[in-house]
Design a protein around this motif. Structure first.
Motif, PDB file in Angstrom:
ATOM      1  N   GLU A 231       9.897  -9.636 -11.258  1.00 10.64           N
ATOM      2  CA  GLU A 231      11.361 -10.179 -10.739  1.00 10.64           C
ATOM      3  C   GLU A 231      11.038  -8.986  -8.776  1.00 10.64           C
ATOM      4  O   GLU A 231      10.943  -7.443  -9.623  1.00 10.64           O
ATOM      5  N   VAL A 232      11.056  -9.408  -8.014  1.00 11.39           N
ATOM      6  CA  VAL A 232      10.724  -7.893  -6.546  1.00 11.39           C
ATOM      7  C   VAL A 232      12.019  -8.548  -6.224  1.00 11.39           C
ATOM      8  O   VAL A 232      12.454  -9.625  -5.467  1.00 11.39           O
ATOM      9  N   GLU A 233      13.139  -7.169  -5.449  1.00  9.07           N
ATOM     10  CA  GLU A 233      14.268  -7.475  -4.504  1.00  9.07           C
ATOM     11  C   GLU A 233      12.992  -6.909  -3.654  1.00  9.07           C
ATOM     12  O   GLU A 233      13.486  -5.515  -2.845  1.00  9.07           O
ATOM     13  N   LEU A 234      13.733  -7.756  -2.749  1.00  7.08           N
ATOM     14  CA  LEU A 234      13.009  -7.475  -0.852  1.00  7.08           C
ATOM     15  C   LEU A 234      14.165  -6.733  -0.465  1.00  7.08           C
ATOM     16  O   LEU A 234      15.009  -8.341  -0.255  1.00  7.08           O
ATOM     17  N   PRO A 235      14.474  -6.340   0.438  1.00  5.64           N
ATOM     18  CA  PRO A 235      15.484  -5.609   0.808  1.00  5.64           C
ATOM     19  C   PRO A 235      15.621  -6.263   2.776  1.00  5.64           C
ATOM     20  O   PRO A 235      14.219  -6.224   3.122  1.00  5.64           O
ATOM     21  N   GLY A 236      16.546  -6.645   3.008  1.00  4.29           N
ATOM     22  CA  GLY A 236      16.277  -6.720   4.569  1.00  4.29           C
ATOM     23  C   GLY A 236      15.863  -8.080   4.947  1.00  4.29           C
ATOM     24  O   GLY A 236      15.308  -8.770   4.277  1.00  4.29           O
ATOM     25  N   LEU A 237      14.732  -7.671   6.091  1.00  2.60           N
ATOM     26  CA  LEU A 237      13.934  -8.843   7.144  1.00  2.60           C
ATOM     27  C   LEU A 237      12.814  -8.482   5.476  1.00  2.60           C
ATOM     28  O   LEU A 237      11.692  -9.855   5.850  1.00  2.60           O
TER      29      LEU A 237
ATOM     30  N   THR B 167       0.276  -1.200  -0.002  1.00  3.31           N
ATOM     31  CA  THR B 167       0.005   0.034   0.384  1.00  3.31           C
ATOM     32  C   THR B 167       0.467   1.269  -0.411  1.00  3.31           C
ATOM     33  O   THR B 167       0.639   2.177   0.578  1.00  3.31           O
ATOM     34  N   GLY B 168       1.753   1.181   0.084  1.00  2.07           N
ATOM     35  CA  GLY B 168       2.862   2.399   0.172  1.00  2.07           C
ATOM     36  C   GLY B 168       3.380   2.882  -1.928  1.00  2.07           C
ATOM     37  O   GLY B 168       1.848   2.960  -2.096  1.00  2.07           O
ATOM     38  N   THR B 169       3.572   3.920  -1.256  1.00  2.00           N
ATOM     39  CA  THR B 169       3.739   4.952  -2.995  1.00  2.00           C
ATOM     40  C   THR B 169       4.538   3.856  -3.813  1.00  2.00           C
ATOM     41  O   THR B 169       5.659   3.455  -4.081  1.00  2.00           O
ATOM     42  N   CYS B 170       3.996   3.548  -4.911  1.00  3.89           N
ATOM     43  CA  CYS B 170       4.669   3.371  -6.220  1.00  3.89           C
ATOM     44  C   CYS B 170       4.581   3.698  -7.227  1.00  3.89           C
ATOM     45  O   CYS B 170       4.197   4.350  -7.735  1.00  3.89           O
ATOM     46  N   THR B 171       5.853   3.969  -7.688  1.00  7.14           N
ATOM     47  CA  THR B 171       5.859   4.241  -9.283  1.00  7.14           C
ATOM     48  C   THR B 171       6.590   3.424 -10.473  1.00  7.14           C
ATOM     49  O   THR B 171       6.964   2.159  -9.964  1.00  7.14           O
ATOM     50  N   GLN B 172       6.856   4.051 -11.564  1.00  6.28           N
ATOM     51  CA  GLN B 172       6.291   2.710 -12.367  1.00  6.28           C
ATOM     52  C   GLN B 172       6.894   3.672 -13.810  1.00  6.28           C
ATOM     53  O   GLN B 172       6.357   4.630 -14.531  1.00  6.28           O
ATOM     54  N   ARG B 173       7.361   2.999 -14.777  1.00  2.94           N
ATOM     55  CA  ARG B 173       7.319   2.493 -15.854  1.00  2.94           C
ATOM     56  C   ARG B 173       7.743   1.385 -16.961  1.00  2.94           C
ATOM     57  O   ARG B 173       8.270   1.111 -16.555  1.00  2.94           O
ATOM     58  N   TRP B 174       7.291   2.529 -18.159  1.00  4.04           N
ATOM     59  CA  TRP B 174       7.150   0.873 -19.433  1.00  4.04           C
ATOM     60  C   TRP B 174       8.271   1.866 -19.898  1.00  4.04           C
ATOM     61  O   TRP B 174       8.113   2.576 -20.490  1.00  4.04           O
TER      62      TRP B 174
ATOM     63  N   THR C 101       9.014   1.021  -8.508  1.00  2.00           N
ATOM     64  CA  THR C 101       9.127   0.597  -7.638  1.00  2.00           C
ATOM     65  C   THR C 101       8.607   1.423  -6.487  1.00  2.00           C
ATOM     66  O   THR C 101       7.983   2.658  -6.698  1.00  2.00           O
ATOM     67  N   LEU C 102       8.072   0.353  -5.474  1.00  2.00           N
ATOM     68  CA  LEU C 102       7.662   0.465  -4.839  1.00  2.00           C
ATOM     69  C   LEU C 102       8.519   1.001  -2.963  1.00  2.00           C
ATOM     70  O   LEU C 102       9.233   0.770  -2.423  1.00  2.00           O
ATOM     71  N   ALA C 103       8.052   2.273  -2.268  1.00  2.00           N
ATOM     72  CA  ALA C 103       8.210   2.983  -0.712  1.00  2.00           C
ATOM     73  C   ALA C 103       7.511   2.613  -0.001  1.00  2.00           C
ATOM     74  O   ALA C 103       5.940   3.366  -0.163  1.00  2.00           O
ATOM     75  N   THR C 104       7.860   1.951   1.067  1.00  2.00           N
ATOM     76  CA  THR C 104       7.026   1.498   2.127  1.00  2.00           C
ATOM     77  C   THR C 104       7.690   0.578   3.101  1.00  2.00           C
ATOM     78  O   THR C 104       8.879   0.523   2.875  1.00  2.00           O
ATOM     79  N   MET C 105       7.188   1.373   4.367  1.00  2.00           N
ATOM     80  CA  MET C 105       7.805   0.894   5.627  1.00  2.00           C
ATOM     81  C   MET C 105       8.999   1.019   5.528  1.00  2.00           C
ATOM     82  O   MET C 105      10.557   0.291   5.990  1.00  2.00           O
ATOM     83  N   GLY C 106       9.377   2.503   5.717  1.00  2.00           N
ATOM     84  CA  GLY C 106      11.226   2.819   5.482  1.00  2.00           C
ATOM     85  C   GLY C 106      11.871   2.044   4.087  1.00  2.00           C
ATOM     86  O   GLY C 106      12.850   1.991   4.772  1.00  2.00           O
ATOM     87  N   GLN C 107      11.951   1.560   3.265  1.00  2.00           N
ATOM     88  CA  GLN C 107      12.302   0.899   2.854  1.00  2.00           C
ATOM     89  C   GLN C 107      11.980   1.108   0.448  1.00  2.00           C
ATOM     90  O   GLN C 107      10.848   1.539   0.675  1.00  2.00           O
ATOM     91  N   THR C 108      13.085   0.640  -0.289  1.00  2.00           N
ATOM     92  CA  THR C 108      12.379   1.043  -1.458  1.00  2.00           C
ATOM     93  C   THR C 108      12.554  -0.318  -1.944  1.00  2.00           C
ATOM     94  O   THR C 108      13.578  -1.354  -1.288  1.00  2.00           O
ATOM     95  N   VAL C 109      11.423  -0.718  -2.434  1.00  2.00           N
ATOM     96  CA  VAL C 109      11.349  -1.883  -3.384  1.00  2.00           C
ATOM     97  C   VAL C 109      11.171  -2.041  -4.341  1.00  2.00           C
ATOM     98  O   VAL C 109      10.369  -1.614  -4.998  1.00  2.00           O
ATOM     99  N   PRO C 110      12.711  -2.033  -5.789  1.00  2.00           N
ATOM    100  CA  PRO C 110      12.637  -2.010  -6.809  1.00  2.00           C
ATOM    101  C   PRO C 110      11.580  -4.068  -7.383  1.00  2.00           C
ATOM    102  O   PRO C 110      12.528  -4.910  -7.523  1.00  2.00           O
ATOM    103  N   GLY C 111      11.559  -3.302  -8.867  1.00  4.46           N
ATOM    104  CA  GLY C 111      10.889  -4.595  -9.158  1.00  4.46           C
ATOM    105  C   GLY C 111      10.814  -4.487 -10.739  1.00  4.46           C
ATOM    106  O   GLY C 111      10.808  -3.475 -11.688  1.00  4.46           O
ATOM    107  N   ARG C 112      10.594  -5.551 -11.571  1.00  6.95           N
ATOM    108  CA  ARG C 112      10.979  -5.466 -12.947  1.00  6.95           C
ATOM    109  C   ARG C 112       9.307  -6.699 -13.132  1.00  6.95           C
ATOM    110  O   ARG C 112       9.027  -7.746 -12.474  1.00  6.95           O
TER     111      ARG C 112
END
Length: 103
Positions: free
Chosen positions: A74-80, A37-44, A52-63
């Motif tokens: 493919e989503v790159e989930l950082p840390g926890l 439910t965070g802020t998401c930017t997208q580009r084709w 890129t999803l910005a949520t819970m203090g994290q940046t989650v990039p994907g393709r």
């Protein structure tokens, strides 16, 4: 370090229809991710959606690559978030299959 979450979803729609459905249903797919439910930017770029999803203090990039007979996510989930990736893989797979089921 990011932990990649990869999901391949086969379809029988052809590339153009699969892309159209991804475009219209992208928000539902993102909601399946942790903090969706965070802020998401997208580009084709052609048939590849970069987001890129910005949520819970994290940046989650994907393709999302839209191919003729499948969609590769493919989503790159950082840390926890990366440690609990398997909990979200099934939800993402199911939402993608529902979106790409031929009707």
């Amino acid at each position: 370090m990011a932990n990649p979450l990869k999901v391949d979803i086969p379809h029988q729609l052809g590339r153009a229809e699969a892309r159209r459905r991804i475009e219209s249903g992208f928000e539902n797919l993102v909601r399946q991710l942790p903090g969706g439910t965070g802020t998401c930017t997208q580009r084709w770029e052609g048939d590849r959606l970069t987001f890129t999803l910005a949520t819970m203090g994290q940046t989650v990039p994907g393709r999302i690559n839209v191919l003729e007979t499948s969609v590769a996510i493919e989503v790159e989930l950082p840390g926890l978030l990366g440690q609990i990736a398997s909990a979200f893989k099934g939800r993402l797979q199911k939402a993608g299959q529902l979106l790409l089921t031929k009707k």
